[in-house]
Design an enzyme around this catalytic site. Structure first.
Site, mmCIF file in Angstrom:
data_model
loop_
_atom_site.group_PDB
_atom_site.id
_atom_site.type_symbol
_atom_site.label_atom_id
_atom_site.label_comp_id
_atom_site.label_asym_id
_atom_site.label_seq_id
_atom_site.Cartn_x
_atom_site.Cartn_y
_atom_site.Cartn_z
ATOM 1 C CB SER A 160 9.077 -23.968 -23.521
ATOM 2 O OG SER A 160 8.693 -25.266 -23.083
ATOM 3 C CE1 TYR A 220 9.806 -22.554 -18.355
ATOM 4 C CE2 TYR A 220 8.781 -24.217 -19.748
ATOM 5 C CZ TYR A 220 9.856 -23.422 -19.439
ATOM 6 O OH TYR A 220 10.991 -23.467 -20.214
ATOM 7 C CE LYS A 255 10.468 -20.249 -21.236
ATOM 8 N NZ LYS A 255 11.699 -19.424 -21.378
#
Length: 216
Positions: free
Chosen positions: A7, A31, A35
């Site tokens: 991402s 998040y 990643k």
């Protein structure tokens, strides 16, 4: 070979016009941290085993390949605006005082069908290059502001609800737009669909599950 879904969140809040794969990674969310850690693990496994790997750093994914495949969650700007329109309410803009042309955040949106094609291209490239490792941005290289996105959504859906402005959300960078040069060079891939295509396909999926939203 192994293709990892990463991402643009790994970059955090980059202060650059175009984000390249060399832009320092400084995630500001759990998040983004997961990643980036996933990329490290994927590359380490590749080095240890000879497995060819690719980490594809998605930018803002939108649209639907078919109405029945549309995302039913309301977790990003397009379905969030759809939900407000369906309720007869004004869409929300979180801050309009950013250092961008219209004061709203600018993002790089990519159609989910283009993203799928990028995965196929990456898998094919890895098959022909054993032990190879790729880290690639997957975006269009074009910035679209939140206000511009809402204008397109109103035009496509037939609604006419001007947005209301609420305070900024913590951690939202002003601009995050991909440099898509490396993915074109490495994979021979380039996005085909524009923002209107994304909205039109996403709206067809939304109306399929929310028929009351359709306009005559």
């Amino acid at each position: 070979s192994f293709v990892f879904s990463s991402s643009a969140a790994v970059y955090g809040t980059p202060d650059v016009d175009l984000v390249t794969e060399e832009t320092p990674c400084a995630p500001i969310s759990p998040y983004g941290e997961t990643k980036l850690a996933g990329e490290w693990l994927v590359r380490a496994t590749g080095r240890a085993t000879g497995l060819s790997t690719a980490s594809l750093r998605y930018f803002n994914v939108a649209g639907a390949a078919a109405p029945e495949l549309a995302d039913t969650g309301v977790f990003n700007v397009v379905p969030m605006v759809f939900e407000k329109l369906t309720q007869g309410a004004a869409p929300r803009i979180f801050g309009d005082d950013y250092p961008t042309p219209d004061g709203t955040c600018v993002r790089d949106y990519i159609h989910v069908a283009d993203l799928a094609e990028a995965h196929v291209a990456a898998a094919r490239a890895l098959q022909s290059s054993p032990g190879h490792s790729l880290t690639l941005n997957v975006g269009r290289g074009e910035g679209v502001s939140v206000r511009e996105m809402i204008d397109v959504i109103n035009a496509v859906t037939g609604y006419d609800h001007p947005p209301t402005v609420t305070p900024r959300r913590p951690g939202d960078p002003a601009r995050v737009v991909a440099s898509a040069d490396r993915v074109a060079t490495e994979l021979g891939w380039k996005a085909k669909y524009d923002v209107r295509d994304m909205i039109t396909s996403a709206w067809a999926g939304w109306v399929r599950s929310h028929p009351e939203a359709a306009r005559d």
